[in-house]
Design a protein around this motif. Structure first.
Motif, PDB file in Angstrom:
ATOM      1  N   VAL A  94       0.841  -1.210   0.000  1.00 38.30           N
ATOM      2  CA  VAL A  94       0.000   0.000   0.000  1.00 38.30           C
ATOM      3  C   VAL A  94       0.866   1.245   0.000  1.00 38.30           C
ATOM      4  CG1 VAL A  94      -1.582   1.382   1.407  1.00 38.30           C
ATOM      5  CG2 VAL A  94      -2.075  -1.020   0.993  1.00 38.30           C
ATOM      6  N   SER A  95       1.926   1.229   0.770  1.00 38.54           N
ATOM      7  CA  SER A  95       2.820   2.387   0.820  1.00 38.54           C
ATOM      8  C   SER A  95       3.425   2.669  -0.553  1.00 38.54           C
ATOM      9  CB  SER A  95       3.930   2.137   1.844  1.00 38.54           C
ATOM     10  OG  SER A  95       4.756   3.256   1.951  1.00 38.54           O
ATOM     11  N   ARG A  96       3.863   1.623  -1.248  1.00 41.30           N
ATOM     12  CA  ARG A  96       4.408   1.803  -2.601  1.00 41.30           C
ATOM     13  C   ARG A  96       3.328   2.303  -3.556  1.00 41.30           C
ATOM     14  NH1 ARG A  96       6.758  -3.091  -1.138  1.00 41.30           N
ATOM     15  NH2 ARG A  96       5.273  -4.269  -2.424  1.00 41.30           N
ATOM     16  N   LEU A  97       2.123   1.746  -3.440  1.00 42.62           N
ATOM     17  CA  LEU A  97       1.015   2.144  -4.304  1.00 42.62           C
ATOM     18  C   LEU A  97       0.674   3.619  -4.100  1.00 42.62           C
ATOM     19  CD1 LEU A  97      -2.178   0.085  -4.919  1.00 42.62           C
ATOM     20  CD2 LEU A  97      -2.356   2.460  -4.299  1.00 42.62           C
ATOM     21  N   VAL A  98       0.594   4.051  -2.853  1.00 40.40           N
ATOM     22  CA  VAL A  98       0.276   5.450  -2.548  1.00 40.40           C
ATOM     23  C   VAL A  98       1.386   6.360  -3.071  1.00 40.40           C
ATOM     24  CG1 VAL A  98       0.048   7.120  -0.646  1.00 40.40           C
ATOM     25  CG2 VAL A  98      -1.269   4.986  -0.616  1.00 40.40           C
ATOM     26  N   THR A  99       2.629   5.944  -2.923  1.00 40.08           N
ATOM     27  CA  THR A  99       3.746   6.737  -3.447  1.00 40.08           C
ATOM     28  C   THR A  99       3.630   6.894  -4.955  1.00 40.08           C
ATOM     29  OG1 THR A  99       5.190   6.037  -1.634  1.00 40.08           O
ATOM     30  CG2 THR A  99       6.269   6.863  -3.626  1.00 40.08           C
TER      31      THR A  99
END
Length: 138
Positions: free
Chosen positions: A68-73
């Protein structure tokens, strides 16, 4: 051996997989986002103030915290700048992601695409028949 429950589950998963694949292709082609990215944008659209804590997103979209963190970035960096990060004023450890005005515009276009693809896929004869058979069993 009676595997009716398992067979029903596999049939339902198969139907969902077919529709997911069609949605994934349409979102990539029309909006340059993945289906999971759309889910994040959609959940933010529904949220109060159009923002959520990053730690709440994994359960909503079915991904790990790091994914999720990578996706949001990625969504923050994409040309549409669909998301913006906020630090929680009351708890500096809390990080929020907020849907930007451009992100809201994009997710509304994606919702239209979702409806078009879903209606088209659900009306395809093989999917329709598989779903009707499953409904009768259940």
């Amino acid at each position: 051996m009676n595997n009716e429950l398992l067979d029903n589950w596999l049939s339902l998963s198969h139907i969902q997989m077919k529709i997911n694949n069609k949605l994934e292709i349409a979102f990539q082609d029309k909006h340059n986002i993945t289906l999971k990215e759309f889910y994040v944008l959609y959940h933010l659209l529904l949220a109060d103030d159009k923002k959520l804590r990053l730690q709440d997103l994994p359960d909503l979209v079915g991904l790990s915290q790091s994914a999720v963190s990578r996706l949001v970035t990625r969504l923050e960096a994409k040309n549409c700048k669909g998301l913006e990060r906020d630090v929680c004023e009351g708890d500096r450890r809390g990080v929020y992601t907020r849907l930007s005005a451009r992100g809201e515009e994009e997710v509304r276009k994606c919702i239209d695409t979702f409806h078009q693809i879903y209606v088209s896929a659900a009306s395809e004869q093989n999917i329709k028949q598989e779903l009707q058979i499953l409904i009768k069993k259940i």
